[in-house]
Design a protein around this motif. Structure first.
Motif, PDB file in Angstrom:
ATOM      1  N   CYS A  67       8.000  98.543  62.082  1.00  0.00           N
ATOM      2  CA  CYS A  67       8.282  98.966  60.700  1.00  0.00           C
ATOM      3  C   CYS A  67       8.013  97.843  59.695  1.00  0.00           C
ATOM      4  O   CYS A  67       7.715  98.114  58.538  1.00  0.00           O
TER       5      CYS A  67
ATOM      6  N   HIS B 299       4.561  98.625  58.805  1.00  0.00           N
ATOM      7  CA  HIS B 299       4.179  99.990  58.414  1.00  0.00           C
ATOM      8  C   HIS B 299       4.046 100.141  56.906  1.00  0.00           C
ATOM      9  O   HIS B 299       4.719  99.469  56.151  1.00  0.00           O
TER      10      HIS B 299
ATOM     11  N   HIS C  50       4.558 103.307  55.635  1.00  0.00           N
ATOM     12  CA  HIS C  50       5.534 104.378  55.364  1.00  0.00           C
ATOM     13  C   HIS C  50       5.119 105.279  54.208  1.00  0.00           C
ATOM     14  O   HIS C  50       5.929 105.606  53.351  1.00  0.00           O
TER      15      HIS C  50
ATOM     16  N   CYS D  82      10.825 107.370  60.362  1.00  0.00           N
ATOM     17  CA  CYS D  82       9.895 106.657  61.245  1.00  0.00           C
ATOM     18  C   CYS D  82      10.614 106.220  62.530  1.00  0.00           C
ATOM     19  O   CYS D  82      10.119 106.423  63.645  1.00  0.00           O
TER      20      CYS D  82
ATOM     21  N   MET E 235      10.062 107.544  66.447  1.00  0.00           N
ATOM     22  CA  MET E 235       9.751 106.632  67.548  1.00  0.00           C
ATOM     23  C   MET E 235      10.618 106.881  68.764  1.00  0.00           C
ATOM     24  O   MET E 235      10.287 106.474  69.868  1.00  0.00           O
TER      25      MET E 235
HETATM   26 ZN   LIG Z   1       8.196 102.438  60.416  1.00  0.00          ZN
END
Ligand SMILES: [Zn+2]
Length: 318
Positions: A273, A276, A278, A286, A290
């Motif tokens: 993250c 990311h 997003h 997110c 996962m």
């Molecule tokens: Zn993420």
């Protein structure tokens, strides 16, 4: 940037099953893929605007992508289908022996991503790891000793060659996702790479060709490059000759050297993250994905591993 309206999974009941043809590859070497128009629209604002804009029903309904290879497009399609049409989780990160090695007892066997339903007696540590998000370390069913790992990674040129090509495959898919605005796929590649690196205990060390290729094909701000920066920093922490290596890095690419020198946040707890964008799912969604859609990432790793093996074979033929 405002979150994109694209949903990660299209609503099947409302879906329009119009087919279009995507033609990939250069003239004379093209391959046609019939694809649901709405599947493409649901994951990519680029394709959505093509369909809403100049793409006419009366045309031959073909979109040509000359700069995309058949393998990269296949990996993208598999990813798009995996997240759109299948639910459930339980897939683990494929074992390192998914890449052929020249030594060791596990050489050459392409391991499949494991489905938990097929594992009745999961060791406790592994069962606990299944509750974690995909980018955290997952225990393999048979942990390897340091000796075995050293043989399989550090001393195995074949394995490393395959691994190097796997990074190239990830890069190809990332470049595709960058060019054709498949935002979620970019984040997913990083999740797959981070999860794989933690679990295999192998972060990619730097390679000039890969670095050059990434900077040639992506904007400097691309998160794939960020991953290379952080991974390099991580690999070099224990290196005694850091100064010489940093000097070499400056010669290769000053932008990268700058980033690398200032990247100090990499530690064992690195989560994808942090890299990311997003744009489709926020951070909470997110993390949730996962845990619940692990097959999406496991299949990406598996597909890029297989792609790398065939690329290595192609190179040897030439
Ligand atoms: Zn993420």
């Amino acid at each position: 940037m405002a979150p994109d309206k694209t949903n990660a999974a299209p609503n099947l009941l409302k879906m329009n099953f119009d087919l279009v043809t995507i033609r990939v590859g250069e003239t004379g070497h093209t391959v046609d893929f019939p694809v649901y128009r709405e599947l493409l629209s649901s994951v990519s604002p680029y394709f959505r605007s093509v369909f809403e804009g100049g793409f006419k029903e009366a045309d031959d309904r073909v979109i040509s992508l000359v700069d995309v290879t058949e393998q990269t497009f296949r990996i993208f399609l598999q990813w798009a289908h995996a997240q759109a049409y299948r639910s459930g989780s339980g897939a683990l990160i494929p074992d390192i022996s998914v890449l052929p090695a020249s030594v060791g007892t596990e050489s050459g066997q392409a391991a499949q991503a494991t489905d938990i339903s097929a594992l009745p007696n999961i060791p406790k540590a592994q069962r606990e790891s299944l509750d974690q998000a995909f980018d955290q370390p997952h225990y393999q069913s048979q942990p390897r000793s340091n000796d075995t790992r050293a043989k399989m990674y550090y001393h195995d040129k074949t394995w490393q060659e395959n691994y190097r090509m796997m990074l190239e495959s990830y890069l190809n898919v990332f470049v595709f996702a960058d060019q054709y605005t498949v935002h979620q796929l970019r984040d997913d590649i990083l999740t797959a790479m981070v999860g794989q690196a933690h679990t295999w205990e192998w972060f990619p060390d730097l390679d000039e060709d890969l670095l050059t290729s990434a900077y040639d094909r992506l904007p400097n701000s691309a998160q794939f490059i960020r991953f290379l920066v952080l991974s390099t920093t991580y690999c070099w922490v224990a290196d005694t000759d850091c100064v010489a290596r940093t000097e070499l890095l400056r010669q290769w690419n000053p932008d990268f050297a700058f980033e690398e020198e200032y990247a100090s946040c990499f530690d064992e707890d690195l989560r994808s993250c942090a890299m990311h964008e997003h744009l489709v799912l926020d951070k909470d969604q997110c993390r949730e994905r996962m845990k619940n859609k692990t097959h999406v990432f496991a299949e990406l790793i598996d597909a890029c591993a297989k792609d790398s093996v065939s690329m290595v074979q192609e190179q040897k033929k030439d």
